[in-house]
Scaffold this motif. Structure first.
Motif, PDB file in Angstrom:
ATOM      1  N   MET A  87      11.554  -1.987   3.089  1.00 16.83           N
ATOM      2  CA  MET A  87      11.488  -3.192   1.971  1.00 16.83           C
ATOM      3  C   MET A  87      12.874  -4.083   2.579  1.00 16.83           C
ATOM      4  SD  MET A  87      12.716  -2.691  -1.889  1.00 16.83           S
ATOM      5  CE  MET A  87      11.316  -1.533  -2.190  1.00 16.83           C
ATOM      6  N   ASP A  88      12.475  -5.288   2.500  1.00 17.93           N
ATOM      7  CA  ASP A  88      13.336  -6.186   2.972  1.00 17.93           C
ATOM      8  C   ASP A  88      14.502  -6.489   1.879  1.00 17.93           C
ATOM      9  OD1 ASP A  88      12.493  -8.038   1.417  1.00 17.93           O
ATOM     10  OD2 ASP A  88      11.223  -9.378   2.757  1.00 17.93           O
ATOM     11  N   ALA A 127      14.421  -5.866  -2.243  1.00 16.79           N
ATOM     12  CA  ALA A 127      15.306  -5.154  -2.796  1.00 16.79           C
ATOM     13  C   ALA A 127      16.184  -5.621  -3.802  1.00 16.79           C
ATOM     14  CB  ALA A 127      16.221  -4.360  -1.719  1.00 16.79           C
ATOM     15  N   TYR A 159      20.656   0.646   1.987  1.00 19.69           N
ATOM     16  CA  TYR A 159      19.847   0.753   0.578  1.00 19.69           C
ATOM     17  C   TYR A 159      18.718   1.673   0.796  1.00 19.69           C
ATOM     18  CZ  TYR A 159      16.975  -0.150  -3.480  1.00 19.69           C
ATOM     19  OH  TYR A 159      16.246  -0.122  -4.643  1.00 19.69           O
ATOM     20  N   GLU A 160      18.116   1.748   1.880  1.00 16.83           N
ATOM     21  CA  GLU A 160      17.010   2.574   2.070  1.00 16.83           C
ATOM     22  C   GLU A 160      17.402   3.890   2.775  1.00 16.83           C
ATOM     23  OE1 GLU A 160      14.382   0.200   4.306  1.00 16.83           O
ATOM     24  OE2 GLU A 160      13.225  -0.564   2.281  1.00 16.83           O
ATOM     25  N   ALA A 180      11.731   6.339   0.966  1.00 15.56           N
ATOM     26  CA  ALA A 180      10.306   5.531   0.773  1.00 15.56           C
ATOM     27  C   ALA A 180      10.395   4.453  -0.231  1.00 15.56           C
ATOM     28  CB  ALA A 180       9.451   6.542   0.590  1.00 15.56           C
ATOM     29  N   ASP A 181       9.825   3.318   0.379  1.00 16.29           N
ATOM     30  CA  ASP A 181       9.719   2.068  -0.653  1.00 16.29           C
ATOM     31  C   ASP A 181       9.115   2.303  -1.729  1.00 16.29           C
ATOM     32  OD1 ASP A 181      10.740   0.573   1.432  1.00 16.29           O
ATOM     33  OD2 ASP A 181       8.951  -0.388   1.873  1.00 16.29           O
ATOM     34  N   LEU A 187      12.120   3.858  -4.144  1.00  9.03           N
ATOM     35  CA  LEU A 187      12.798   2.917  -4.516  1.00  9.03           C
ATOM     36  C   LEU A 187      12.451   1.970  -5.421  1.00  9.03           C
ATOM     37  CD1 LEU A 187      14.666   2.058  -0.849  1.00  9.03           C
ATOM     38  CD2 LEU A 187      15.685   3.174  -2.858  1.00  9.03           C
ATOM     39  N   ALA A 188      10.914   1.648  -5.438  1.00 15.13           N
ATOM     40  CA  ALA A 188      10.394   0.889  -6.625  1.00 15.13           C
ATOM     41  C   ALA A 188      10.480   1.529  -7.872  1.00 15.13           C
ATOM     42  CB  ALA A 188       8.936   0.602  -6.137  1.00 15.13           C
ATOM     43  N   CYS A 236      16.369  10.450  -0.712  1.00 14.83           N
ATOM     44  CA  CYS A 236      15.158  10.625  -0.509  1.00 14.83           C
ATOM     45  C   CYS A 236      14.360  11.640  -1.317  1.00 14.83           C
ATOM     46  CB  CYS A 236      14.864  10.808   0.881  1.00 14.83           C
ATOM     47  SG  CYS A 236      15.513  12.453   1.647  1.00 14.83           S
TER      48      CYS A 236
END
Length: 115
Positions: A1-2, A6, A84-85, A95-96, A99-100, A108
């Motif tokens: 995710m950029d 984010a 952030y990731e 994983a994106d 985070l979503a 994680c």
């Protein structure tokens, strides 16, 4: 995710949580105001939930919303720091999709499952 995605994700979650906190604050204030000049014995009220219970329930929900706002602010700081990731426990990627679903998460899915 950029970084842009984010930041947008966190800002959206923060706006929704801030709206919820505002609603809960109004509810708490209304409960307090409604009971301010009442001499009702809510401790022995046979009608069910007491005024004190309602007030504490709303206060607990408000505290949760405030905690989430703080967690989202911390997530925004992690975006700016470029971590952030990155899982705070194992250092692996978050994983994106996680985070979503949980924009303020710091760990994680593998570390979350080990709890």
């Amino acid at each position: 995710m950029d970084e842009r995605a984010a930041t947008e994700l966190i800002e959206t979650a923060r706006a929704e949580t801030a709206r919820l906190a505002a609603v809960l604050t109004r509810q708490r204030d209304e409960i307090v105001a409604a009971s301010e000049f009442s001499n009702a014995d809510d401790e022995h009220d046979p009608e069910g939930a007491t005024i004190a219970f309602e007030r504490e329930q709303v206060q607990a929900l408000l505290r949760q919303a405030q905690d989430e706002l703080a967690a989202l602010d911390a997530a925004a700081a992690r975006v700016r720091a470029g971590v952030y990731e990155v899982c705070e426990r194992c250092g692996g990627p978050i994983a994106d999709a996680r985070l979503a679903a949980l924009p303020a998460t710091r760990i994680c899915i593998a570390c979350a499952n080990r709890r």
